[in-house]
Design a protein around this motif. Structure first.
Motif, PDB file in Angstrom:
ATOM      1  N   SER A  11       5.933 -21.029   1.896  1.00 12.87           N
ATOM      2  CA  SER A  11       5.758 -20.277   3.137  1.00 12.87           C
ATOM      3  C   SER A  11       4.289 -19.987   3.380  1.00 12.87           C
ATOM      4  O   SER A  11       3.515 -19.781   2.433  1.00 12.87           O
ATOM      5  N   PRO A  12       3.868 -19.933   4.643  1.00 13.46           N
ATOM      6  CA  PRO A  12       2.452 -19.635   4.923  1.00 13.46           C
ATOM      7  C   PRO A  12       2.157 -18.157   4.733  1.00 13.46           C
ATOM      8  O   PRO A  12       2.977 -17.284   5.041  1.00 13.46           O
ATOM      9  N   VAL A  13       0.965 -17.871   4.212  1.00 16.70           N
ATOM     10  CA  VAL A  13       0.511 -16.508   4.015  1.00 16.70           C
ATOM     11  C   VAL A  13      -0.936 -16.426   4.457  1.00 16.70           C
ATOM     12  O   VAL A  13      -1.727 -17.352   4.233  1.00 16.70           O
ATOM     13  N   LYS A  14      -1.277 -15.331   5.104  1.00 18.57           N
ATOM     14  CA  LYS A  14      -2.631 -15.123   5.601  1.00 18.57           C
ATOM     15  C   LYS A  14      -3.436 -14.345   4.571  1.00 18.57           C
ATOM     16  O   LYS A  14      -2.997 -13.307   4.082  1.00 18.57           O
ATOM     17  N   VAL A  15      -4.626 -14.845   4.241  1.00 19.39           N
ATOM     18  CA  VAL A  15      -5.494 -14.236   3.233  1.00 19.39           C
ATOM     19  C   VAL A  15      -6.782 -13.816   3.920  1.00 19.39           C
ATOM     20  O   VAL A  15      -7.477 -14.637   4.530  1.00 19.39           O
ATOM     21  N   LEU A  16      -7.127 -12.517   3.818  1.00 18.05           N
ATOM     22  CA  LEU A  16      -8.349 -11.975   4.407  1.00 18.05           C
ATOM     23  C   LEU A  16      -9.090 -11.176   3.331  1.00 18.05           C
ATOM     24  O   LEU A  16      -8.468 -10.472   2.543  1.00 18.05           O
ATOM     25  N   ASN A  17     -10.420 -11.272   3.352  1.00 18.63           N
ATOM     26  CA  ASN A  17     -11.189 -10.432   2.422  1.00 18.63           C
ATOM     27  C   ASN A  17     -11.368  -9.042   3.020  1.00 18.63           C
ATOM     28  O   ASN A  17     -11.564  -8.891   4.241  1.00 18.63           O
ATOM     29  N   VAL A  18     -11.276  -8.002   2.171  1.00 19.23           N
ATOM     30  CA  VAL A  18     -11.361  -6.619   2.630  1.00 19.23           C
ATOM     31  C   VAL A  18     -12.227  -5.841   1.650  1.00 19.23           C
ATOM     32  O   VAL A  18     -12.575  -6.309   0.564  1.00 19.23           O
ATOM     33  N   ALA A  19     -12.570  -4.633   2.053  1.00 15.54           N
ATOM     34  CA  ALA A  19     -13.271  -3.679   1.186  1.00 15.54           C
ATOM     35  C   ALA A  19     -12.483  -2.378   1.201  1.00 15.54           C
ATOM     36  O   ALA A  19     -12.248  -1.810   2.255  1.00 15.54           O
ATOM     37  N   LEU A  20     -12.058  -1.924   0.030  1.00 17.40           N
ATOM     38  CA  LEU A  20     -11.240  -0.724  -0.094  1.00 17.40           C
ATOM     39  C   LEU A  20     -12.016   0.388  -0.777  1.00 17.40           C
ATOM     40  O   LEU A  20     -12.938   0.124  -1.565  1.00 17.40           O
ATOM     41  N   LEU A  21     -11.638   1.611  -0.481  1.00 20.05           N
ATOM     42  CA  LEU A  21     -12.243   2.761  -1.127  1.00 20.05           C
ATOM     43  C   LEU A  21     -11.826   2.814  -2.601  1.00 20.05           C
ATOM     44  O   LEU A  21     -10.708   2.429  -2.970  1.00 20.05           O
ATOM     45  N   HIS A  22     -12.720   3.306  -3.440  1.00 23.72           N
ATOM     46  CA  HIS A  22     -12.390   3.504  -4.844  1.00 23.72           C
ATOM     47  C   HIS A  22     -11.372   4.628  -4.955  1.00 23.72           C
ATOM     48  O   HIS A  22     -11.558   5.716  -4.407  1.00 23.72           O
ATOM     49  N   GLY A  23     -10.314   4.365  -5.691  1.00 23.00           N
ATOM     50  CA  GLY A  23      -9.228   5.318  -5.787  1.00 23.00           C
ATOM     51  C   GLY A  23      -9.522   6.447  -6.761  1.00 23.00           C
ATOM     52  O   GLY A  23     -10.237   6.285  -7.756  1.00 23.00           O
ATOM     53  N   SER A  24      -8.945   7.589  -6.481  1.00 20.46           N
ATOM     54  CA  SER A  24      -9.041   8.745  -7.373  1.00 20.46           C
ATOM     55  C   SER A  24      -7.681   9.181  -7.900  1.00 20.46           C
ATOM     56  O   SER A  24      -7.591   9.830  -8.939  1.00 20.46           O
ATOM     57  N   LEU A  25      -6.599   8.816  -7.189  1.00 24.05           N
ATOM     58  CA  LEU A  25      -5.258   9.215  -7.599  1.00 24.05           C
ATOM     59  C   LEU A  25      -4.258   8.176  -7.133  1.00 24.05           C
ATOM     60  O   LEU A  25      -4.366   7.633  -6.025  1.00 24.05           O
ATOM     61  N   VAL A  26      -3.285   7.892  -7.987  1.00 25.82           N
ATOM     62  CA  VAL A  26      -2.148   7.059  -7.626  1.00 25.82           C
ATOM     63  C   VAL A  26      -0.897   7.690  -8.213  1.00 25.82           C
ATOM     64  O   VAL A  26      -0.897   8.155  -9.355  1.00 25.82           O
ATOM     65  N   LYS A  27       0.156   7.757  -7.419  1.00 24.03           N
ATOM     66  CA  LYS A  27       1.428   8.317  -7.859  1.00 24.03           C
ATOM     67  C   LYS A  27       2.435   7.190  -7.983  1.00 24.03           C
ATOM     68  O   LYS A  27       2.651   6.439  -7.020  1.00 24.03           O
ATOM     69  N   LEU A  28       3.045   7.076  -9.161  1.00 25.48           N
ATOM     70  CA  LEU A  28       3.949   5.982  -9.466  1.00 25.48           C
ATOM     71  C   LEU A  28       5.348   6.515  -9.743  1.00 25.48           C
ATOM     72  O   LEU A  28       5.518   7.663 -10.183  1.00 25.48           O
TER      73      LEU A  28
END
Length: 357
Positions: free
Chosen positions: A123-140
């Motif tokens: 299947s086709p998938v679109k790939v784009l380069n991005v810049a994300l903020l550095h994370g400080s918290l993740v809830k799992l």
């Protein structure tokens, strides 16, 4: 809102500003962004043995993508947004790149990423380069209570998250530990509410209760003055409970002693017709069967049958045998009439006599 929502935020630092755009001839020019369509395949279809990549958040891209990215002013580490435009509802996730060794026109994704984007092989998938903020918290949130069997969750997650570059809210990632797979959902990220960069950052991890987990119902003891506690719906003092336990133990003890098998209760006979030897054996048996008033552990026997009674000891008591008490007048009896002065009165003998001088 995270950085890849705005097409201008792909300059130095990924957040616009002076270095986000270039000016040429007095005109403000927008920086180019990497955006390509590839055919998506699972890591299991990769020609090399890359099964460990299924338990991470990085993909395989072709070498031509590296050449194009090197000509752009991108932010490191390289982060990409994957989109499936053909799905009924637009789906997306974020990832890093593991190797630029895929065939041209193909990308290889972990299996959990294929399921998140609702992609089938090819299947086709679109790939784009991005810049994300550095994370400080993740809830799992673990998707099974089997995750509670892990003794050291922190060490396991530290090792597992090294294979990820980004975390996206709504993803259900897969990690591997001790030859078992664990699915974990991403519920919340900070400072961005949608996706964060977790490379070279101090990340705090919070846990929600696993799916299917039920809080144990702990019954608190009553605060009455007699310190009683409920047992099978009845409230009785602890002393009464202990008394019942002792009575049950005594009843079990008496029942066990009555049904206990006692060996060697019969009397012995000698093959020899020597009356003196028989008389000696009889005297020894009669002495052994005589009760000892000073030792309450010695069991009395019936004089008519001359059979010892089975030894009855309290529960939990070990018995290593009685002290040896020889019959009066035997060789083992220490009460003899010989005096200590008669000992060592023999004479020595020499082979060679001394010469008289």
């Amino acid at each position: 809102m995270y950085a890849d929502d705005d097409g201008d935020n792909f300059g130095f630092g990924g957040f616009g500003g002076t270095f986000g755009h270039q000016r040429q001839g007095g005109l403000r020019m927008r920086q180019r962004q990497f955006s390509r369509y590839y055919s998506a395949y699972p890591v299991a279809a990769y020609p090399g043995n890359k099964a460990d990549a299924n338990y991470g958040g990085k993909i395989f891209m072709p070498a031509s993508a590296l050449e194009e990215l090197s000509r752009l002013e991108i932010v490191y580490p390289m982060l990409f947004k994957l989109e499936n435009d053909e799905a009924a509802t637009s789906r997306r996730t974020h990832c890093g790149v593991l190797e630029f060794t895929a065939e041209e026109g193909r990308v290889y994704l972990p299996q959990w990423m294929m399921e998140t984007l609702d992609l089938s092989p090819g299947s086709p998938v679109k790939v784009l380069n991005v810049a994300l903020l550095h994370g400080s918290l993740v809830k799992l949130q673990p998707q099974s209570i089997d995750f509670l069997d892990i003794s050291d969750h922190r060490a396991v997650l530290e090792n597992a998250l090294r294979k990820f570059s980004a975390m996206t809210v709504g993803d259900i990632v897969t990690i591997e530990y001790n030859n078992r797979e664990y699915r974990i959902a991403v519920l919340e990220t900070k400072p961005s509410p949608s996706a964060i960069n977790i490379v070279e950052t101090d990340l705090s991890v919070d846990f929600a209760a696993p799916v299917g987990y039920v809080e144990p119902n702990v019954r608190a003891p009553s605060g009455s003055s007699n310190h009683s506690m409920a047992v099978d719906g009845n409230s009785r003092p602890s002393s009464s409970i202990a008394k019942d336990i002792r009575q049950k133990e005594e009843a079990a003890k008496s029942e066990l002693s009555s049904s206990r098998f006692a060996a060697f209760r019969g009397s012995g006979f000698r093959l020899s017709k020597d009356s003196k030897a028989n008389a000696s054996a009889t005297s020894l048996r009669s002495y052994a069967s005589t009760p000892d008033n000073n030792n309450p552990q010695v069991a009395a026997t019936d004089s008519s049958q001359e059979q010892p009674v089975a030894l009855d000891l309290p529960i939990g008591t070990l018995f290593f045998g009685y002290d040896l008490v020889p019959p009066p007048g035997s060789e083992l009896d220490g009460n003899t009439d010989k005096s200590e002065a008669d000992k060592f009165q023999g004479k020595g003998q020499v082979l060679r006599q001394r010469r008289k001088r």
